[in-house]
Scaffold this active site. Sequence first.
Site, PDB file in Angstrom:
ATOM      1  N   ASP A 199       0.867  -1.178   0.000  1.00 10.70           N
ATOM      2  CA  ASP A 199       0.000   0.000   0.000  1.00 10.70           C
ATOM      3  C   ASP A 199       0.908   1.233   0.000  1.00 10.70           C
ATOM      4  OD1 ASP A 199      -1.629   2.122   0.531  1.00 10.70           O
ATOM      5  OD2 ASP A 199      -2.688   1.216   2.220  1.00 10.70           O
ATOM      6  N   GLN A 202       0.715   6.355   1.240  1.00 10.54           N
ATOM      7  CA  GLN A 202       1.502   7.371   1.931  1.00 10.54           C
ATOM      8  C   GLN A 202       2.954   7.315   1.451  1.00 10.54           C
ATOM      9  OE1 GLN A 202       0.188   9.576   4.137  1.00 10.54           O
ATOM     10  NE2 GLN A 202      -1.824   8.650   4.373  1.00 10.54           N
ATOM     11  N   CYS A 364      -8.934   5.570  10.366  1.00  9.32           N
ATOM     12  CA  CYS A 364      -9.217   4.335   9.599  1.00  9.32           C
ATOM     13  C   CYS A 364      -8.175   3.258   9.908  1.00  9.32           C
ATOM     14  CB  CYS A 364      -9.255   4.597   8.093  1.00  9.32           C
ATOM     15  SG  CYS A 364     -10.581   5.689   7.603  1.00  9.32           S
TER      16      CYS A 364
HETATM   17  N1  PLP Z   1      -3.989   3.346   2.763  1.00 13.87           N
HETATM   18  C1  PLP Z   1      -3.412   4.322   3.479  1.00 13.87           C
HETATM   19  C2  PLP Z   1      -2.104   4.035   4.172  1.00 13.87           C
HETATM   20  C3  PLP Z   1      -4.024   5.556   3.594  1.00 13.87           C
HETATM   21  O1  PLP Z   1      -3.456   6.520   4.332  1.00 13.87           O
HETATM   22  C4  PLP Z   1      -5.264   5.777   2.922  1.00 13.87           C
HETATM   23  C5  PLP Z   1      -5.973   7.056   3.061  1.00 13.87           C
HETATM   24  O2  PLP Z   1      -5.947   7.684   4.112  1.00 13.87           O
HETATM   25  C6  PLP Z   1      -5.800   4.744   2.159  1.00 13.87           C
HETATM   26  C7  PLP Z   1      -5.147   3.535   2.115  1.00 13.87           C
HETATM   27  C8  PLP Z   1      -7.096   4.908   1.417  1.00 13.87           C
HETATM   28  O3  PLP Z   1      -6.973   5.818   0.358  1.00 13.87           O
HETATM   29  P1  PLP Z   1      -8.254   6.269  -0.458  1.00 13.87           P
HETATM   30  O4  PLP Z   1      -9.299   6.637   0.567  1.00 13.87           O
HETATM   31  O5  PLP Z   1      -7.778   7.445  -1.238  1.00 13.87           O
HETATM   32  O6  PLP Z   1      -8.679   5.145  -1.294  1.00 13.87           O
END
Ligand code: PLP
Length: 406
Positions: A199, A202, A364
Amino acid sequence: MLDVNRVRADFPILSRQVNGKPLVYLDNGASAQKPRVVIDAVTRAYSDEYANVHRGLHTLSNIATEKYEAVRGIIARFLGVADERQIILNSGTTEGINMVAYSWAMPHLQAGDEILLSVMEHHANIVPWHFLRERCGVVLKWVDTEPDGSLDAGKVIDAIGPRTRLVAITQLSNVLGTRVDVRALCHAAREKGVPVLVDGSQGAVHAAQNLDDMGCDFYVITGHKLYGPSGSGAIFVRNERLAEMRPFMGGGDMIREVHKDCVTYADPPMKFEAGTPGIVQAIGLGAALEYLMDLGMDNIAAHEDRLRDYAVERLSGLNWLNLQGTAPDMAAIFSFTLDGAAHAHDISTILDKKGVAVRAGHHCAGPLMDHLGVTATCRASMGLYNTEAEIDTLVEALELAHDLFA
Ligand code: PLP
């Protein structure tokens, strides 16, 4: 070296006031502000060059298609990917990870197979795997963070077992700012024959990437954190995995032929881009990535490292502030609580009165909050346009919040 004053002049919103105070925007981990080049690219795409892509033979459709398709190459260059056919455009990380869950994992995994996650994953990299747990009996296995908030890649590698079918891991925690040695992890997992999803939501914002060298199987980015439009993003899928994936969504653009009794699909990446895409969002993302590459990701990283060092020095002087995540090589992302009864939401409201935008809540990251034993934190997350003077303003606003709640 980054000329931060010149950079700040590129972002129109940074000159506005909030609650009568100059805006100090420290919520970049949630979404970053947009430079003029992105705003202009979006405006031009709508005012001068707009039509649907791929399907028309008229001039505007050809221009829009050319601009849209060029973004694939820009993303490949930004991520260090030689073969741009491994880049699928989408609406962001959440869509990217869900695509891996439905297109690759669901047809491949069986009850009892394991997916290895870290406890500091964002819900976007947890909930799609819970779907597989609920629907297919896949087992989720978790690796904890260390006391300083870092994640030991060696422990993740050691946790790979005979039933592990996927490692899904963040490159940089959106809560703790800690970085994971994903390169070491990808290489070790590859030797064990286990694919890795990284992922990069960030991670890609704060350092240059070379995915061909990293050796990941899947890598997701989300445009709005990269100073581009919301609703833009991409996933890199290594060719071997692309060949194993079945389409996630069906519709226009992803087919070769459709008849009453059969359908054949386009080649990747189009096979995984059903329907009219976020044309203008993608064009805006392309402009954002070119802007970042012009500034130089290494210059951005060096500037943010200086901000981190200064923020660590200033915040560690506040003995009533509890910082979550203190690893030495962390990014300039700081989650904290204050001693006493003040809730993170109250603190962020007071900071807002001083023009300081931070985020408060669980970010989240439910499993991480459980692991840390907190329900919520405040998070100040910095970006390329932040300054040391803004960190001073943050500290003054925190002192005020502390005085009010002491
Ligand atoms: N993964 C990480 C580490 C994040 O910080 C975020 C968003 O805060 C996401 C996934 C999800 O991104 P999105 O809401 O743009 O799909």
